[in-house]
Motif scaffolding. Structure first.
Motif, PDB file in Angstrom:
ATOM      1  N   VAL A   6       0.836  -1.201   0.000  1.00  0.00           N
ATOM      2  CA  VAL A   6       0.000   0.000   0.000  1.00  0.00           C
ATOM      3  C   VAL A   6       0.873   1.255   0.000  1.00  0.00           C
ATOM      4  CG1 VAL A   6      -1.808   1.242   1.264  1.00  0.00           C
ATOM      5  CG2 VAL A   6      -1.838  -1.234   1.172  1.00  0.00           C
ATOM      6  N   ILE A   7       2.129   1.122   0.420  1.00  0.00           N
ATOM      7  CA  ILE A   7       3.048   2.261   0.408  1.00  0.00           C
ATOM      8  C   ILE A   7       3.224   2.785  -1.022  1.00  0.00           C
ATOM      9  CG2 ILE A   7       5.427   2.979   0.889  1.00  0.00           C
ATOM     10  CD1 ILE A   7       5.477   0.970   3.146  1.00  0.00           C
ATOM     11  N   PHE A   8       3.119   1.897  -1.998  1.00  0.00           N
ATOM     12  CA  PHE A   8       3.316   2.288  -3.392  1.00  0.00           C
ATOM     13  C   PHE A   8       2.282   3.318  -3.859  1.00  0.00           C
ATOM     14  CE2 PHE A   8       2.798   1.430  -7.997  1.00  0.00           C
ATOM     15  CZ  PHE A   8       4.071   1.796  -8.410  1.00  0.00           C
ATOM     16  N   PRO A   9       0.964   3.096  -3.703  1.00  0.00           N
ATOM     17  CA  PRO A   9       0.004   4.131  -4.120  1.00  0.00           C
ATOM     18  C   PRO A   9       0.079   5.389  -3.265  1.00  0.00           C
ATOM     19  CG  PRO A   9      -1.129   2.373  -2.979  1.00  0.00           C
ATOM     20  CD  PRO A   9       0.266   1.882  -3.226  1.00  0.00           C
ATOM     21  N   ILE A  10       0.514   5.249  -2.010  1.00  0.00           N
ATOM     22  CA  ILE A  10       0.678   6.436  -1.165  1.00  0.00           C
ATOM     23  C   ILE A  10       1.760   7.344  -1.756  1.00  0.00           C
ATOM     24  CG2 ILE A  10       1.453   7.251   1.095  1.00  0.00           C
ATOM     25  CD1 ILE A  10       0.121   4.844   2.345  1.00  0.00           C
ATOM     26  N   ALA A  11       2.874   6.742  -2.162  1.00  0.00           N
ATOM     27  CA  ALA A  11       3.961   7.529  -2.766  1.00  0.00           C
ATOM     28  C   ALA A  11       3.510   8.166  -4.074  1.00  0.00           C
ATOM     29  CB  ALA A  11       5.176   6.629  -2.998  1.00  0.00           C
ATOM     30  N   ALA A  12       2.769   7.415  -4.897  1.00  0.00           N
ATOM     31  CA  ALA A  12       2.283   7.960  -6.164  1.00  0.00           C
ATOM     32  C   ALA A  12       1.295   9.102  -5.934  1.00  0.00           C
ATOM     33  CB  ALA A  12       1.621   6.853  -6.987  1.00  0.00           C
ATOM     34  N   SER A  13       0.453   8.971  -4.913  1.00  0.00           N
ATOM     35  CA  SER A  13      -0.520  10.025  -4.601  1.00  0.00           C
ATOM     36  C   SER A  13       0.177  11.284  -4.103  1.00  0.00           C
ATOM     37  CB  SER A  13      -1.514   9.528  -3.551  1.00  0.00           C
ATOM     38  OG  SER A  13      -2.265   8.431  -4.033  1.00  0.00           O
ATOM     39  N   ILE A  14       1.213  11.106  -3.298  1.00  0.00           N
ATOM     40  CA  ILE A  14       1.968  12.263  -2.808  1.00  0.00           C
ATOM     41  C   ILE A  14       2.601  13.019  -3.972  1.00  0.00           C
ATOM     42  CG2 ILE A  14       4.014  12.961  -1.490  1.00  0.00           C
ATOM     43  CD1 ILE A  14       3.400  10.729   0.473  1.00  0.00           C
ATOM     44  N   ALA A  15       3.236  12.281  -4.881  1.00  0.00           N
ATOM     45  CA  ALA A  15       3.886  12.914  -6.033  1.00  0.00           C
ATOM     46  C   ALA A  15       2.863  13.628  -6.916  1.00  0.00           C
ATOM     47  CB  ALA A  15       4.642  11.861  -6.844  1.00  0.00           C
ATOM     48  N   SER A 214      -5.640   6.714   0.693  1.00  0.00           N
ATOM     49  CA  SER A 214      -4.571   5.718   0.539  1.00  0.00           C
ATOM     50  C   SER A 214      -3.911   5.433   1.878  1.00  0.00           C
ATOM     51  CB  SER A 214      -3.523   6.221  -0.462  1.00  0.00           C
ATOM     52  OG  SER A 214      -4.071   6.328  -1.765  1.00  0.00           O
ATOM     53  N   ILE A 215      -3.725   6.469   2.659  1.00  0.00           N
ATOM     54  CA  ILE A 215      -3.174   6.284   4.012  1.00  0.00           C
ATOM     55  C   ILE A 215      -4.151   5.474   4.859  1.00  0.00           C
ATOM     56  CG2 ILE A 215      -2.475   7.482   6.116  1.00  0.00           C
ATOM     57  CD1 ILE A 215      -1.514   9.781   4.349  1.00  0.00           C
ATOM     58  N   ALA A 216      -5.448   5.752   4.692  1.00  0.00           N
ATOM     59  CA  ALA A 216      -6.465   4.979   5.417  1.00  0.00           C
ATOM     60  C   ALA A 216      -6.422   3.515   5.005  1.00  0.00           C
ATOM     61  CB  ALA A 216      -7.849   5.556   5.150  1.00  0.00           C
ATOM     62  N   GLY A 217      -6.139   3.248   3.717  1.00  0.00           N
ATOM     63  CA  GLY A 217      -6.024   1.873   3.250  1.00  0.00           C
ATOM     64  C   GLY A 217      -4.834   1.152   3.859  1.00  0.00           C
ATOM     65  N   PHE A 218      -3.788   1.891   4.191  1.00  0.00           N
ATOM     66  CA  PHE A 218      -2.635   1.287   4.861  1.00  0.00           C
ATOM     67  C   PHE A 218      -2.959   0.966   6.312  1.00  0.00           C
ATOM     68  CE2 PHE A 218       1.233   1.887   7.426  1.00  0.00           C
ATOM     69  CZ  PHE A 218       2.016   0.862   6.896  1.00  0.00           C
ATOM     70  N   TRP A 280       0.679  16.246 -17.204  1.00  0.00           N
ATOM     71  CA  TRP A 280       0.565  14.878 -17.718  1.00  0.00           C
ATOM     72  C   TRP A 280       1.280  13.884 -16.814  1.00  0.00           C
ATOM     73  CZ3 TRP A 280      -2.912  13.177 -20.862  1.00  0.00           C
ATOM     74  CH2 TRP A 280      -3.476  14.020 -21.816  1.00  0.00           C
ATOM     75  N   ALA A 281       2.340  14.300 -16.150  1.00  0.00           N
ATOM     76  CA  ALA A 281       3.005  13.429 -15.182  1.00  0.00           C
ATOM     77  C   ALA A 281       2.060  13.122 -14.020  1.00  0.00           C
ATOM     78  CB  ALA A 281       4.286  14.084 -14.671  1.00  0.00           C
ATOM     79  N   ALA A 282       1.303  14.126 -13.583  1.00  0.00           N
ATOM     80  CA  ALA A 282       0.316  13.907 -12.521  1.00  0.00           C
ATOM     81  C   ALA A 282      -0.776  12.943 -12.976  1.00  0.00           C
ATOM     82  CB  ALA A 282      -0.290  15.241 -12.093  1.00  0.00           C
ATOM     83  N   VAL A 283      -1.187  13.060 -14.232  1.00  0.00           N
ATOM     84  CA  VAL A 283      -2.182  12.133 -14.787  1.00  0.00           C
ATOM     85  C   VAL A 283      -1.670  10.695 -14.712  1.00  0.00           C
ATOM     86  CG1 VAL A 283      -3.379  11.414 -16.891  1.00  0.00           C
ATOM     87  CG2 VAL A 283      -3.230  13.839 -16.314  1.00  0.00           C
ATOM     88  N   GLY A 284      -0.418  10.483 -15.120  1.00  0.00           N
ATOM     89  CA  GLY A 284       0.158   9.141 -15.081  1.00  0.00           C
ATOM     90  C   GLY A 284       0.241   8.578 -13.676  1.00  0.00           C
ATOM     91  N   LEU A 285       0.651   9.402 -12.718  1.00  0.00           N
ATOM     92  CA  LEU A 285       0.760   8.941 -11.329  1.00  0.00           C
ATOM     93  C   LEU A 285      -0.609   8.590 -10.747  1.00  0.00           C
ATOM     94  CD1 LEU A 285       3.388  11.535 -10.081  1.00  0.00           C
ATOM     95  CD2 LEU A 285       3.728   9.053 -10.215  1.00  0.00           C
ATOM     96  N   MET A 286      -1.608   9.388 -11.072  1.00  0.00           N
ATOM     97  CA  MET A 286      -2.937   9.097 -10.545  1.00  0.00           C
ATOM     98  C   MET A 286      -3.546   7.863 -11.212  1.00  0.00           C
ATOM     99  SD  MET A 286      -4.957   9.743  -8.223  1.00  0.00           S
ATOM    100  CE  MET A 286      -3.852  11.012  -7.626  1.00  0.00           C
ATOM    101  N   PHE A 287      -3.206   7.618 -12.452  1.00  0.00           N
ATOM    102  CA  PHE A 287      -3.664   6.383 -13.099  1.00  0.00           C
ATOM    103  C   PHE A 287      -3.047   5.163 -12.416  1.00  0.00           C
ATOM    104  CE2 PHE A 287      -2.971   2.963 -16.192  1.00  0.00           C
ATOM    105  CZ  PHE A 287      -4.290   2.687 -16.527  1.00  0.00           C
ATOM    106  N   VAL A 288      -1.778   5.254 -12.053  1.00  0.00           N
ATOM    107  CA  VAL A 288      -1.109   4.164 -11.338  1.00  0.00           C
ATOM    108  C   VAL A 288      -1.807   3.903 -10.009  1.00  0.00           C
ATOM    109  CG1 VAL A 288       1.020   3.506 -10.147  1.00  0.00           C
ATOM    110  CG2 VAL A 288       1.125   4.493 -12.444  1.00  0.00           C
ATOM    111  N   THR A 289      -2.162   4.980  -9.299  1.00  0.00           N
ATOM    112  CA  THR A 289      -2.859   4.838  -8.016  1.00  0.00           C
ATOM    113  C   THR A 289      -4.214   4.168  -8.198  1.00  0.00           C
ATOM    114  OG1 THR A 289      -1.781   6.854  -7.221  1.00  0.00           O
ATOM    115  CG2 THR A 289      -3.718   6.102  -6.015  1.00  0.00           C
ATOM    116  N   PHE A 290      -4.963   4.609  -9.186  1.00  0.00           N
ATOM    117  CA  PHE A 290      -6.276   4.019  -9.467  1.00  0.00           C
ATOM    118  C   PHE A 290      -6.143   2.545  -9.844  1.00  0.00           C
ATOM    119  CE2 PHE A 290      -8.923   2.907 -13.211  1.00  0.00           C
ATOM    120  CZ  PHE A 290     -10.105   2.653 -12.543  1.00  0.00           C
TER     121      PHE A 290
END
Length: 341
Positions: A6-15, A214-218, A280-290
């Motif tokens: 779950v740390i992975f989507p947290i990092a992507a969401s932060i970025a 995402s933090i709540a999911g952790f 567009w970088a933010a779009v990519g990171l949020m797609f990874v999180t989703f």
């Protein structure tokens, strides 16, 4: 043990949250992420048509030499030679006048009382001059002031018109050749910027909310939390995608139209490539999180997550857990009667 992935989507969401926040706040103060503009206008040569037209009016009238052919013998040759010499002098004068006009055009903004560039950001409009000059290769921007576009509007033509009217010549954009087609392109850009700012503000809120969920999911890895993460992340992704499409297509289209229609009067526009890159970088990171949270929901439903396995117990485990415990002190129970061996 908690699911450490779950740390992975947290990092992507932060970025993603940091990027969209920077996209919203870029250009708030002079020098803060100035290169990350939505679109910039180069007005250093605005009004060059006035100078060039004046130079053309002052050009010497070319000397005709057709009558020399009508003269006999050496008179005709002498006339032709003299005409060629005069034509050479005229060409030199015309070339010098054009060079002076081009040099003046480089400093027109200061003479007219306007700035050399105007850069549009999400919430502000910055203005200033180029260093060392507008025509130098690799010229940098010196920002003198940033105004709030969200409250005062994004109408660059109105800002330039106001500065021209209070300038030394008291001109207006109409005097410089600002026609209806050019103004229409500017109006289209204004509408695109307003829509973009609204979508970007919503995106900042949804991306921040996605980070919190995402933090709540952790902390609590349950199916309802996973579903909430999927919903929030998908909304943030869709909103960011809409933002990027609006600003990428709108800014490039407006820059092309303004440059084509404003070339004659010295107005040029450039879409901000660095700005679209971070969106567009933010779009990519949020797609990874989703995608991550959707994958976790599917795994949880099929009972493939480690945490889900720990919470499910088989009937055999239940029987073993409920097996008869060894009697203490040799005591056994039989039909409600206690006996001792």
């Amino acid at each position: 043990m908690k699911n450490l992935s779950v740390i992975f989507p947290i990092a992507a969401s932060i970025a993603a949250f940091v990027l969209v926040l920077l996209a919203l706040l870029a250009g708030q103060n002079p020098g803060f992420m100035e290169d990350y503009d939505v679109i910039s206008f180069n007005t250093s040569a605005l009004g060059k048509n006035l100078v060039l037209n004046a130079a053309k009016d002052d050009e010497p009238t070319p000397t005709g030499g057709g009558f020399c052919s009508d003269l006999p013998g050496f008179l005709g040759k002498g006339c032709a030679t003299a005409t060629a010499a005069i034509g050479s002098i005229e060409s030199a004068i015309v070339s010098e006048v054009n060079d002076i006009a081009n040099d003046i055009a480089d400093h027109l903004s200061a003479e007219l009382g306007i700035h050399q560039f105007y850069s549009l950001h999400a919430l502000s409009i910055c203005e200033g001059s180029f260093s060392p000059n507008a025509t130098a290769n690799g010229a940098t921007r010196n920002v003198t002031r940033c105004i709030k576009g969200a409250t005062e509007g994004y109408n660059i033509s109105a800002i330039i018109d106001h500065q021209l009217q209070i300038g030394p010549f008291e001109l207006g954009i109409d005097d410089l050749g600002f026609d209806d087609e050019l103004q229409s392109a500017m109006d289209t850009l204004n509408s695109a910027i307003k829509a973009f700012v609204i979508l970007l503000s919503i995106s900042v809120a949804l991306t921040g909310l996605s980070l919190l969920t995402s933090i709540a999911g952790f902390i609590r890895y349950t199916r309802p939390v996973l579903i909430v993460n999927v919903v929030i992340a998908s909304l943030a992704f869709i909103m960011l995608l809409a933002c990027s499409l609006v600003i990428t297509i709108g800014a490039r289209k407006a820059a092309t139209e303004v440059t084509e229609k404003g070339d004659d009067i010295g107005l040029y526009a450039t879409a901000g490539s660095k700005y679209t890159a971070i969106t567009w970088a933010a779009v990519g990171l949020m797609f990874v999180t989703f995608a991550y949270w959707l994958w976790q929901v599917i795994r949880f439903k099929n009972g493939k997550t480690d945490l889900h396995r720990q919470t499910k117990r088989s009937p055999r485990d239940s029987e073993e857990a409920g097996a008869e415990k060894p009697n203490l002190h040799g005591i056994r129970f039989s039909k409600g009667r206690r006996s001792r061996r």
